[in-house]
Design a protein around this motif. Structure first.
Motif, PDB file in Angstrom:
ATOM      1  N   ALA A  33       0.826  -1.214   0.000  1.00 17.14           N
ATOM      2  CA  ALA A  33       0.000   0.000   0.000  1.00 17.14           C
ATOM      3  C   ALA A  33       0.857   1.260   0.000  1.00 17.14           C
ATOM      4  O   ALA A  33       0.517   2.233  -0.675  1.00 17.14           O
ATOM      5  N   PHE A  39      -4.707  -3.119  -4.681  1.00 18.10           N
ATOM      6  CA  PHE A  39      -4.937  -4.170  -3.686  1.00 18.10           C
ATOM      7  C   PHE A  39      -4.699  -5.565  -4.242  1.00 18.10           C
ATOM      8  O   PHE A  39      -4.210  -6.438  -3.533  1.00 18.10           O
ATOM      9  N   THR A  42      -1.622  -7.552  -3.442  1.00 15.21           N
ATOM     10  CA  THR A  42      -1.382  -8.126  -2.123  1.00 15.21           C
ATOM     11  C   THR A  42      -1.754  -9.606  -2.068  1.00 15.21           C
ATOM     12  O   THR A  42      -1.185 -10.346  -1.268  1.00 15.21           O
ATOM     13  N   ALA A  83      -5.775  -7.545   4.354  1.00 17.34           N
ATOM     14  CA  ALA A  83      -6.755  -6.616   3.793  1.00 17.34           C
ATOM     15  C   ALA A  83      -6.997  -5.434   4.735  1.00 17.34           C
ATOM     16  O   ALA A  83      -7.097  -4.282   4.300  1.00 17.34           O
ATOM     17  N   PHE A  86      -3.896  -3.175   4.545  1.00 20.17           N
ATOM     18  CA  PHE A  86      -3.863  -2.410   3.301  1.00 20.17           C
ATOM     19  C   PHE A  86      -4.814  -1.220   3.383  1.00 20.17           C
ATOM     20  O   PHE A  86      -4.449  -0.094   3.066  1.00 20.17           O
ATOM     21  N   ARG A  87      -6.029  -1.474   3.825  1.00 20.01           N
ATOM     22  CA  ARG A  87      -7.026  -0.408   3.887  1.00 20.01           C
ATOM     23  C   ARG A  87      -6.657   0.658   4.928  1.00 20.01           C
ATOM     24  O   ARG A  87      -6.846   1.844   4.707  1.00 20.01           O
TER      25      ARG A  87
END
Length: 119
Positions: A33, A39, A42, A83, A86-87
């Motif tokens: 990221a 995304f 990843t 996840a 990343f966010r």
């Protein structure tokens, strides 16, 4: 959780998969990221982390190396943590680097600032 999905004690699962694998997943997704990559990049990296977690179970604790259901559980945990990482990182980037355009609404989300507030 049924025994075919994880082997050994639940403490071993928490230590290796959640703590060690989760930390590796967090750092992997964070690194992807931070370089502004999408995304989907990843996913292969996190699947490799899940394979490494399965290898640690095998090498250190005499677990099964090639077990589909156990790999899927490890991959699910690693992908979920990745996840979130990343966010979290992307939300921080958007609200830090473009603070005049976006504001943070939660640790994982952001929104466009209203036009009246823009300087």
């Amino acid at each position: 959780m049924p025994a075919e999905f994880f082997e050994g004690s639940p403490l071993l699962f928490l230590l290796v998969t959640v703590v060690m694998g989760g930390w590796a997943a967090w750092m992997t997704a964070r690194g992807i990221a931070r370089t502004w990559r999408p995304f989907w990049q990843t996913v292969p990296a996190l699947l490799a982390v899940a394979a490494a977690v399965r290898f640690i179970h095998f090498a250190l604790f005499e677990g099964t190396l090639l077990s589909g259901p156990r790999y899927l559980v490890d991959a699910g945990v690693v992908l979920a943590i990745g996840a979130i990482a990343f966010r979290f990182t992307r939300a921080r980037q958007m609200t830090t680097q473009y603070r005049w355009l976006y504001e943070r609404t939660s640790p994982l989300t952001w929104r466009e600032r209203p036009r009246a507030e823009m300087p």
